[in-house]
Each structure stands twice: as structure tokens, then as C-alpha cells.
Design an enzyme around this catalytic site. Structure first.
Site, short mmCIF file in Angstrom:
data_model
loop_
_atom_site.label_atom_id
_atom_site.label_comp_id
_atom_site.label_asym_id
_atom_site.label_seq_id
_atom_site.Cartn_x
_atom_site.Cartn_y
_atom_site.Cartn_z
N ARG A 59 0.81 -1.21 0.00
CA ARG A 59 0.00 0.00 0.00
C ARG A 59 0.85 1.26 0.00
NH1 ARG A 59 -1.57 1.23 4.96
NH2 ARG A 59 -2.73 -0.68 5.37
N TYR A 112 -14.35 21.68 -13.17
CA TYR A 112 -14.93 20.42 -13.68
C TYR A 112 -16.17 20.03 -12.85
CZ TYR A 112 -14.60 15.32 -14.64
OH TYR A 112 -14.83 14.01 -14.97
N ASP A 184 -6.28 22.31 -11.15
CA ASP A 184 -6.55 21.18 -12.03
C ASP A 184 -5.91 21.54 -13.37
OD1 ASP A 184 -7.63 19.39 -13.89
OD2 ASP A 184 -9.55 19.22 -12.83
N LYS A 209 -6.46 11.21 -18.88
CA LYS A 209 -6.52 11.91 -20.15
C LYS A 209 -5.20 11.76 -20.90
CE LYS A 209 -10.60 12.93 -18.71
NZ LYS A 209 -10.96 14.09 -17.93
C1 LIG Z 1 -11.68 14.07 -16.67
C2 LIG Z 1 -11.32 15.20 -15.81
C3 LIG Z 1 -11.20 15.03 -14.43
C4 LIG Z 1 -11.51 13.72 -13.74
O1 LIG Z 1 -10.68 12.68 -14.14
P1 LIG Z 1 -11.18 11.16 -14.00
O2 LIG Z 1 -9.94 10.39 -14.17
O3 LIG Z 1 -12.19 10.98 -15.07
O4 LIG Z 1 -11.76 11.01 -12.64
C5 LIG Z 1 -10.82 16.11 -13.67
N1 LIG Z 1 -10.59 17.31 -14.23
C6 LIG Z 1 -10.69 17.52 -15.55
C7 LIG Z 1 -10.40 18.87 -16.09
C8 LIG Z 1 -11.07 16.47 -16.38
O5 LIG Z 1 -11.21 16.70 -17.69
#
Ligand SMILES: *Cc1c(COP(=O)(O)O)cnc(C)c1O
Length: 392
Positions: A59, A112, A184, A209
């Protein structure tokens, strides 16, 4: 990286190629192994009780997870990095690590959607007050500060509507009151923006992404400044956060080609948008790398490139039926959430009820596009036939 290169400041493409790899520790193999592990054995009880061993328990990390964390630490210029099992989980962990009961957190109105859902449904139950702010505030964010403001969350460009934020101004103001700054940074990836250099303490990525880049893994990352790293590390440890090594390995594999993929996403996006902007029925294009975009100057100052995610508004008066017909007519663009993989995607932008501070035009029909690695001429042909079929 080889130790003898640590005093040389390599450029980001070189860093991405070499970072987090230690071939000589693994018989010379270029990539680290995928270590499936829970229990780690100690050579003797003395080592066990003093904890003097790199790895203690699955972990708490293994050579696979450490490799990606080390890579992100170097790319983001961070004191350390943690992995999370999705981008949203990274956002939740990062926020929870820096707020406590009685605190007040400021979150960009354009964050988001699921970030807002987390903030609205989880934080109040822990006694944390959530307030949204206009992403265009910049230094003016000071007017919203309270004695109990301990965290300021940014996202640039904004989700779906692509507003840029003056992150350095917001971060400088927040640091004056000792608040932790979060960003983010999924759109630009650590390749095109290093939030810590803009004054951010916790830089968050939906690794799902562009880092993974192939639409086949969920992953999140958090890189931390010196100021908050120890706290984040301890918090994620206390939460039992862990990502499976197969997924981490795919993140590492994706990372190595991030630069070539993003360059092509960017080029294809410019090609497609350059065509799209002149088409009948098309209104505003939302992509900060375009000179016509209101956020262009900030983008140019803070980012070194742009990715494949953009949006456009149909001209006023376009009906929802026409917009949906356009989406249904697309062949190469898949209708799917998420983005950052090799393929092109489209979604309708629906802002109704999503924003509480800024006032989006809910009658406007907009589409978010992810421009993939297909030949842009084919993407243009696809958009062209869909526009001709759907707009009256
Ligand atoms: C997709 C996304 C997230 C969340 O990511 P996941 O892996 O789908 O949980 C957070 N912020 C932005 C800007 C995103 O496009």
C-alpha cells in the site's frame, strides 16, 4: 535519470524520456517491472522494527508506483507526487488534505462538474464552507478572503467554457493569507504548464486523459510544493490510497510519448479550428491558444503549448434539435465523455444549473470537441457533412 546528469537542467522532452527510470536496478531493462505486491519481506527483525528498508508494504508504494511518482515530481518541479485511482479521486484527496472543519474554500465557478459535486456533497458534511468565484477575478479574489479561508482551487482553462485564469495573481494573493493553492492542470498536462512555477501548491492531473493517452485506464496524480508535500504524503498514506501497478505502468508508458502526441493533437486542432471558424452557422470558438480567444494573453504567458480539447458555439438561434442532429451525424467523432486518448470525441455542452457565479447563456448550443490523431482533413470532412446535414 542518471545521477551524473542531476546538475544539468535538461529540457522537458529529455526529462520525459529519462525520468523515473533506473535500468541498472532492474538488470538493464529499459522500463521498471510491474510489481504486484502486498507483503514485503525483511532480512531480519532489526531491519523490520527500525523500518530501514525502502519498501515496507504494498500500500505504501513499490518500484512501479515510485517510478511514475518520481517522473511527475521531476516534470512538475515538485517536492513529491502521489498517485490516485482517478482524476476525481486526486482532486478529492488534494482538497481534503488541506481543509478541516471550520475552514472556507474558494473554488473557480468553471471547475470540472464532478469537482463541484464533490465539494457540494462531501465538504459541508465535514464542516467546510464552499464558495465559488468568478474565474476572471485574478488578484481581485482578495475581496472574498476570510480569516478562515485555507484553500483556493483553480482550473485553467475552465471546464467546457475554456476561460483562462490569472493563476499567478490568485496564488500570490492566497499565499499572503497562508492559504493552499490548487490547480486542475489536466488540459495542458505537465508538459505545457507547470503549475508549481505559477505559485500553485497542489498540481492535479486527470492522468486518465493525456498521460495515459489511450482511453484505457483511470488514473490521477497530485504533485506538491515543498510547503505542503509532507502533509499530502501523510494524508494519502492515512487514507490508504493506492493505485494498481498495471494501471500505473500504462501511465508510465503513456507518459513517454506525451510530447509527440500533444504536438500532433495541437497541430490537428489548429487545422480543424482554422477551417471551422469560417463555416456558416458557427459562432465563437473556445480555445485559448487562438489569438481571438479572450484568454489568449494569459495562455501565452503561462503555458508553452495547447492540447486537443476545444469547444465552439453555434450561432444564436440554432436549436437544440439542430445541435443534436449535428452530433448524431458525426462518424469519426465518437460521442463519449472523457478525452485525451488518441481518438476524436464530441459532446454537447450543457451548462444549465452548473454555474452559480458566472452567467452562461443557456440558450446557446455549444459542442466540446476532442481533436484526436486522425488525419485532420478527414476530421474536417466529417464535421462538414455533419454541419450540412443538421443546420437548416
Ligand atoms: C476528466 C477530468 C477530471 C476527472 O478525471 P477522471 O480520471 O475521469 O476522474 C478532472 N478534471 C478535468 C479537467 C477532467 O477533464
Amino acid at each position: 535519470m542518471n545521477n551524473n546528469s542531476s546538475d544539468v537542467q535538461n529540457k522537458i522532452d529529455t526529462v520525459v524520456t529519462h525520468t523515473g527510470r533506473h535500468p541498472q536496478e532492474f538488470h538493464g531493462f529499459v522500463n521498471p517491472p510491474v510489481v504486484h505486491a502486498s507483503t514485503v519481506l525483511y532480512p531480519d527483525v532489526e531491519t523490520m522494527v527500525t523500518g530501514k528498508q525502502t519498501y515496507s508494504y504494498g500500500r505504501r508504494g513499490n518500484p512501479t508506483t515510485n517510478s511514475l511518482e518520481e517522473a511527475l515530481t521531476e516534470m512538475e518541479g515538485a517536492a513529491g507526487a502521489k498517485l490516485a485511482n482517478s482524476g476525481l479521486n486526486a482532486i478529492a484527496l488534494a482538497i481534503l488534505s488541506c481543509v478541516k472543519s471550520g475552514d472556507h474554500i474558494l473554488i473557480a465557478d468553471t471547475a470540472y462538474g464532478p469537482t463541484r459535486h464533490f465539494a457540494d456533497t462531501v465538504l459541508p458534511g465535514y464542516g467546510v464552507e464552499v464558495e465559488y468565484y468568478d474565474p476572471g477575478l485574478g488578484d481581485g479574489i482578495r475581496s472574498l478572503f476570510r480569516p478562515e479561508t485555507t484553500a483556493v482551487f483553480t482550473e485553467a482553462p475552465g471546464s467546457l467554457t475554456f476561460e483562462m485564469q490569472d493563476v499567478p495573481a490568485i496564488a500570490a494573493a492566497a499565499h499572503e493569507i497562508g492559504a493552499t493553492t490548487l490547480m486542475d492542470n489536466t488540459w495542458a498536462s505537465p508538459l505545457y504548464c507547470q503549475p508549481l512555477s505559477l505559485g500553485i501548491d497542489l498540481s492535479i492531473q486527470a492522468g486518465t486523459k493525456y498521460i495515459v493517452g489511450h482511453s484505457d485506464v483511470m488514473l490521477g496524480t497530485i504533485a506538491a510544493s515543498e510547503r505542503v508535500w509532507e502533509n499530502l504524503d501523510a494524508f494519502c498514506g492515512a487514507m490508504g490510497s493506492h493505485v494498481a501497478p498495471d494501471d500505473v505502468y500504462l501511465g508510465l508508458r503513456g507518459l513517454r510519448t506525451l510530447s509527440v502526441r500533444l504536438e500532433r493533437h495541437e497541430r490537428n486542432t489548429f487545422t480543424v479550428l482554422d477551417w471551422l471558424k469560417d463555416q456558416p452557422g458557427i459562432g465563437r470558438i473556445r480555445y485559448p491558444a487562438l489569438e481571438s480567444d479572450p484568454g489568449h494573453q494569459i495562455w501565452k504567458r503561462d503555458f508553452t503549448g495547447s492540447s486537443g480539447l476545444c469547444a465552439f458555439d453555434f450561432e444564436k438561434g440554432t436549436t437544440r434539435e439542430e445541435a443534436y442532429s449535428f452530433l448524431n451525424s458525426l462518424n469519426l467523432f465518437g460521442l463519449g465523455f472523457s478525452w485525451g486518448g488518441f481518438e476524436s470525441l464530441a459532446i454537447p455542452v450543457r451548462l444549465k444549473g452548473m454555474r452559480t457565479v458566472t452567467q452562461p447563456d443557456n440558450d446557446l448550443q455549444s459542442v466540446r470537441l476532442h481533436i484526436g490523431l486522425e488525419d485532420p482533413e478527414d476530421l474536417i470532412k466529417d464535421l462538414d457533412q455533419a454541419l450540412k446535414q443538421s443546420l437548416k
